[in-house]
Design a protein around this motif. Structure first.
Motif, short mmCIF file in Angstrom:
data_model
loop_
_atom_site.label_atom_id
_atom_site.label_comp_id
_atom_site.label_asym_id
_atom_site.label_seq_id
_atom_site.Cartn_x
_atom_site.Cartn_y
_atom_site.Cartn_z
N UNK A 1 6.67 -2.28 6.54
CA UNK A 1 5.52 -1.41 6.77
C UNK A 1 4.86 -1.05 5.44
N UNK A 2 3.55 -1.04 5.45
CA UNK A 2 2.80 -0.73 4.24
C UNK A 2 2.33 -1.93 3.46
N UNK A 3 2.72 -3.14 3.89
CA UNK A 3 2.29 -4.34 3.18
C UNK A 3 0.94 -4.82 3.71
N UNK A 4 0.10 -5.21 2.77
CA UNK A 4 -1.16 -5.87 3.16
C UNK A 4 -0.92 -7.38 3.14
N UNK A 5 -1.20 -8.02 4.26
CA UNK A 5 -0.92 -9.45 4.43
C UNK A 5 -2.17 -10.14 4.94
N UNK A 6 -2.03 -11.43 5.21
CA UNK A 6 -3.10 -12.22 5.82
C UNK A 6 -2.60 -12.78 7.15
N UNK A 7 -3.49 -12.85 8.11
CA UNK A 7 -3.15 -13.45 9.41
C UNK A 7 -4.26 -14.40 9.82
N UNK B 1 12.38 -10.14 11.86
CA UNK B 1 11.08 -9.84 11.24
C UNK B 1 11.24 -9.03 9.95
N UNK B 2 12.27 -8.20 9.87
CA UNK B 2 12.44 -7.36 8.69
C UNK B 2 12.77 -8.18 7.44
N UNK B 3 13.21 -9.42 7.63
CA UNK B 3 13.44 -10.29 6.49
C UNK B 3 12.12 -10.76 5.87
N UNK C 1 0.82 -1.21 0.00
CA UNK C 1 0.00 0.00 0.00
C UNK C 1 0.85 1.26 0.00
N UNK C 2 1.99 1.22 0.65
CA UNK C 2 2.94 2.33 0.58
C UNK C 2 4.35 1.81 0.84
N UNK C 3 5.33 2.49 0.31
CA UNK C 3 6.74 2.14 0.51
C UNK C 3 7.48 3.38 0.96
N UNK C 4 8.08 3.31 2.15
CA UNK C 4 8.76 4.48 2.68
C UNK C 4 7.77 5.64 2.72
N UNK D 1 -2.82 -5.02 7.69
CA UNK D 1 -1.82 -4.11 7.12
C UNK D 1 -0.71 -3.92 8.13
N UNK D 2 0.54 -4.10 7.70
CA UNK D 2 1.70 -3.92 8.57
C UNK D 2 1.95 -2.43 8.74
N UNK D 3 2.00 -1.98 9.98
CA UNK D 3 2.26 -0.55 10.25
C UNK D 3 3.65 -0.30 10.82
N UNK D 4 4.27 -1.31 11.43
CA UNK D 4 5.62 -1.15 11.97
C UNK D 4 6.25 -2.53 12.11
N UNK D 5 7.60 -2.57 11.96
CA UNK D 5 8.32 -3.83 12.05
C UNK D 5 9.46 -3.68 13.04
N UNK D 6 9.49 -4.56 14.05
CA UNK D 6 10.56 -4.57 15.02
C UNK D 6 11.58 -5.64 14.68
N UNK D 7 12.46 -5.95 15.65
CA UNK D 7 13.49 -6.95 15.39
C UNK D 7 12.88 -8.33 15.20
N UNK D 8 11.98 -8.71 16.11
CA UNK D 8 11.35 -10.02 15.99
C UNK D 8 9.84 -9.93 16.22
#
Length: 793
Positions: free
Chosen positions: A404-410, A398-400, A324-327, A353-360
């Motif tokens: 942020x900005x990706x639409x995913x499924x959970x 997790x960053x691998x 949905x957005x990049x940077x 939608x991913x809003x933030x990504x931490x280390x794990x």
């Protein structure tokens, strides 16, 4: 002056008499066109078709109109007051027409030329709704008046009101107040608030434009009119009025209250009803009771979903559904929520939608759930998908995996969430009561909304080793016993027609030489199946397959059929295995147990049919060998596992039997198995026939308890079958199959299949076929057309 008064009176009488005569003449002219209002005494309100489980859980509802007929006595008095205050305050006093209202409508017509129907009583509206069109003409209005008077002479006021409140259209396909309460508020009538009752009572004026879903503002204004009329007529107090006026206009569309998810089964029942009743099935209020029990169907749903998602997980993460957005500037919470609202959910998957990504860990916005944290346990599985046979390196951070900005499924995992994806793999699960053919659970794919193709009855897939019990059944009627030795050795057959050699192989490519029939079936020895087919005759095998219900017209009569080259649907497969479970009878599978009309009268009752196709002894022997496929066995000092050993470990019962099935290149994975109470088939594969199931490498992030390597019937389809059977068989105590009278037992030497002088195993034989020699060190017997002393290769 008196003379003129007399003349006026005479003129008035003349005009009145002329009017009466005109009305009588007009009535005589129209009477032949007026319908018989006595039919209202037996009116059948159009109600949708509803489909239920055997234990009364609603599975689906079909029909253009939603209607839930309710008697006047079941309707809240305030709801009735709201309608009367708004539509016809003098309903219980007038004779069916309102003279003042008619005069007012006539005056408007004479002075403006506009044909407005106004001033219709509830009785007139019943006349119009049941017998007339909505065109605004004088003739239609006169007919309406005459019909209203007739209706009042035939029915009581309560009967008229009940017809009106159950027939009237109220927007969003809701007809009648019972349906409106469900559609707008998801409630029964008794649970409605005064504000909600007033909202529904205001809908008849313009249901498509005044309803609270389509136009909340205008609906609120109309509700205020209704509440005002109720206050004026003394039906509510000022306090009630004030409270109801202050209530928000809160309504949303509520579909039918489905309590059991079985859409593939529902569609089969739906089509069955259409074949019996045609288009009337949608309006007769049919209640269709299927053969499934809610708990078994729920178990089947969960088993197939878990199996498909487990396959998808071990083959790797294919990446986000969208970016949905990049940077740059991230979306606002409101914009994300709006985007998620428009996306579908495929149970148990929800868009996020991913809003933030931490280390794990990662922070997400999840549809209908708000913000949530995805911890490492829900992420660590997601090594990259490269191909069906190859996965990337297991992730460490997790960053691998996410940005942020990706639409995913959970999907839910314990108290938290797990990253997921809509699987590309698909499958089916169907279960029957083997004695009758009644379907006890049916799931035709991952998600009906995503894909309505019902793989249970529409997907014809190669049978693989699931065909072998039918080949062995034929062999047992043509000179073989479970103790017969057959040569488990490679086959190298020159095909003159093709000018090449046919070299079928075992899987795995291991050969044991002389092997008993029981062990060969339990361990799914390919070359033994071919030798048995050769010795018992392809024509006999084709006849046997035809008797079990498989379409032999489309099956090439070649030796490859012993390895499962023919195709069948999961439903055909389960039906075939049912004959082993029920003692030799072919059953006709069915999903509809009975159909009732709206009054509970039974219109259809299923009548299960059975036809003997194999002997009871043959069915028992094959079932016994298939039990060894799960329980394992021994040959001499060597212990062996059958291909279905995971089923025994999962269920911990000794009364189950079954067979794995895997086709060339692992394009189809099967498991069919049964007890005396249930028979079920699970199939896993891609809808793309040419796409193999592939392989997976060990994922170090997931620990020891994981499936790795090739995808086979025993590792891919069997767990689905076992998860369902855990629930289905929990209703039935463990029960051994009774031994048919035509069988005898003998203790045999497991190495030679001959009678044992010492320890051995008990084997079953058709009377007269048991061995008559004892095993000695130099013993040998004939097998597969070649004795054990002959060349093995």
């Amino acid at each position: 002056m008196l003379k003129w008064l007399v003349r006026l009176i005479v003129l008035a009488l003349f005009l009145g008499l002329s009017g009466v005569i005109a009305v009588v003449v007009f009535y005589q002219q129209l009477s032949s066109d007026l319908p018989d209002v006595s039919t209202l005494k037996d009116v059948r309100l159009e109600t949708p078709m509803r489909i239920y489980s055997q234990d009364g859980e609603l599975i689906s509802q079909y029909g253009e109109q939603r209607r839930t007929p309710v008697s006047v006595g079941q309707m809240p008095p305030l709801l009735i007051d709201a309608f009367l205050a708004t539509e016809d305050a003098r309903f219980y006093e007038h004779p069916g027409i309102d003279p003042v209202g008619i005069a007012r409508a006539a005056l408007v017509w004479l002075t403006t030329g506009e044909k407005r129907q106004g001033a219709s009583t509830i009785t007139q509206q019943v006349a119009r709704n049941f017998f007339l069109s909505r065109e605004k003409t004088v003739v239609r209005k006169v007919k309406e008046i005459f019909l209203a008077l007739h209706i009042e002479s035939q029915l009581s006021k309560d009967e008229i009101l009940e017809l009106y409140l159950n027939k009237i259209p109220l927007g969003h396909r809701a007809h009648g107040v019972g349906a409106a309460a469900q559609v707008y508020y998801g409630k029964e009538l008794a649970d409605l608030t005064l504000a909600e009752m007033a909202m529904i009572a205001g809908l008849p004026k313009a249901p498509s434009t005044l309803n609270p879903i389509s136009n909340p503002l205008r609906a609120g204004e109309r509700r205020a009119v209704v509440l005002g009329r109720m206050l004026e007529t003394g039906k509510i107090t000022q306090a009630q009025y004030d409270e109801a006026m202050a209530a928000p206009v809160a309504a949303r569309y509520h579909g039918a209250e489905i309590s059991l998810n079985a859409p593939y089964l529902a569609e089969m029942a739906h089509q069955f009803a259409l074949s019996m009743f045609g288009e009337e099935a949608y309006t007769r209020g049919l209640n269709i009771y299927t053969t499934v029990q809610a708990d078994e169907q729920q178990a089947a749903n969960q088993a197939l979903i878990n199996g498909l998602l487990a396959y998808d997980l071990r083959h790797g993460y294919r990446g986000p559904a969208a970016t949905l957005w990049q940077g740059g500037q991230p979306w606002s919470t409101e914009r994300i929520a709006e985007h998620l609202h428009e996306l579908p959910a495929y149970w148990p998957l929800k868009p996020a939608v991913v809003t933030a990504v931490g280390e794990r860990s990662a922070v997400l916005m999840i549809k209908d759930k708000g913000e949530a944290t995805l911890d490492w346990d829900g992420l660590k599985w997601a090594r990259p998908y490269i191909a069906d046979n190859r996965q990337g390196r297991a992730p460490r951070q997790a960053k691998e995996i996410l940005k942020a900005g990706e639409q995913v499924w959970v999907r839910p995992q314990g108290e938290g969430w797990m990253l997921a994806q809509v699987p590309e793999i698909n499958g089916a699960l169907v279960a029957l009561e083997p004695g009758s053919g009644a379907v006890t659970a049916l799931v035709g794919g991952f998600n009906f909304t995503l894909n309505k193709f019902n793989r249970v009855e529409q997907a014809e897939r190669q049978m693989g080793s699931n065909i072998k019990p039918f080949i062995y059944s034929t062999a047992l009627d043509h000179g073989f016993t479970l103790a017969s030795l057959v040569n488990d050795a490679p086959i190298n057959h020159w095909d003159v027609g093709s000018g090449s050699a046919w070299k079928p192989r075992n899987s795995p490519n291991v050969y044991d030489g002389p092997i008993r029939v029981r062990e060969a079936l339990a361990r799914s020895k390919n070359v033994v199946s071919i030798r048995l087919l050769r010795d018992s005759g392809i024509a006999n095998a084709m006849q046997r397959l035809n008797a079990f219900g498989f379409d032999t017209d489309s099956i090439p009569a070649t030796e490859s059929l012993a390895l499962g080259s023919p195709s069948a649907t999961p439903l055909q497969m389960a039906t075939g295995y049912a004959a082993f479970a029920n003692g030799g009878y072919k059953v006709t599978p069915f999903v509809v147990e009975r159909i009732e009309d709206a009054q509970g009268v039974v219109l259809y009752q299923s009548e299960p049919s059975r036809e003997r196709i194999i002997s009871e002894e043959n069915a028992f022997l094959v079932s016994s060998a298939l039990s060894s496929a799960i329980q394992g066995g021994a040959s001499g000092d060597r212990r062996w596992n059958g291909t279905g050993w995971r089923a025994g470990r999962a269920l911990g019962r000794g009364d189950i039997a079954g067979k794995t099935g895997t086709t060339n290149d692992s394009r189809d994975a099967w498991f069919s198995g049964f007890s005396t109470a249930r028979v079920a088939t699970a199939w896993i594969g891609f809808d793309d026939f040419g796409r193999p199931l592939g392989r997976t490498a060990y994922n170090p992030n997931l620990g020891r308890n994981q499936v790795a390597g090739g995808e086979f019937g025993g590792s891919t389809a069997l767990p689905v079958w076992a998860d369902y059977m855990k629930v289905a068989l929990s209703h039935f105590p463990e029960q051994a199959r009774p031994q048919p009278e035509g069988l005898v037992t003998a203790t045999i030497d497991t190495s030679t299949g001959l009678l044992s002088n010492g320890k051995g195993r008990t084997e079953y034989f058709v009377k007269g076929s048991e061995p008559n020699r004892y095993s000695r060190p130099d013993s040998h017997q004939r097998f597969g057309g070649t004795s054990v002393t002959d060349e093995l290769f």
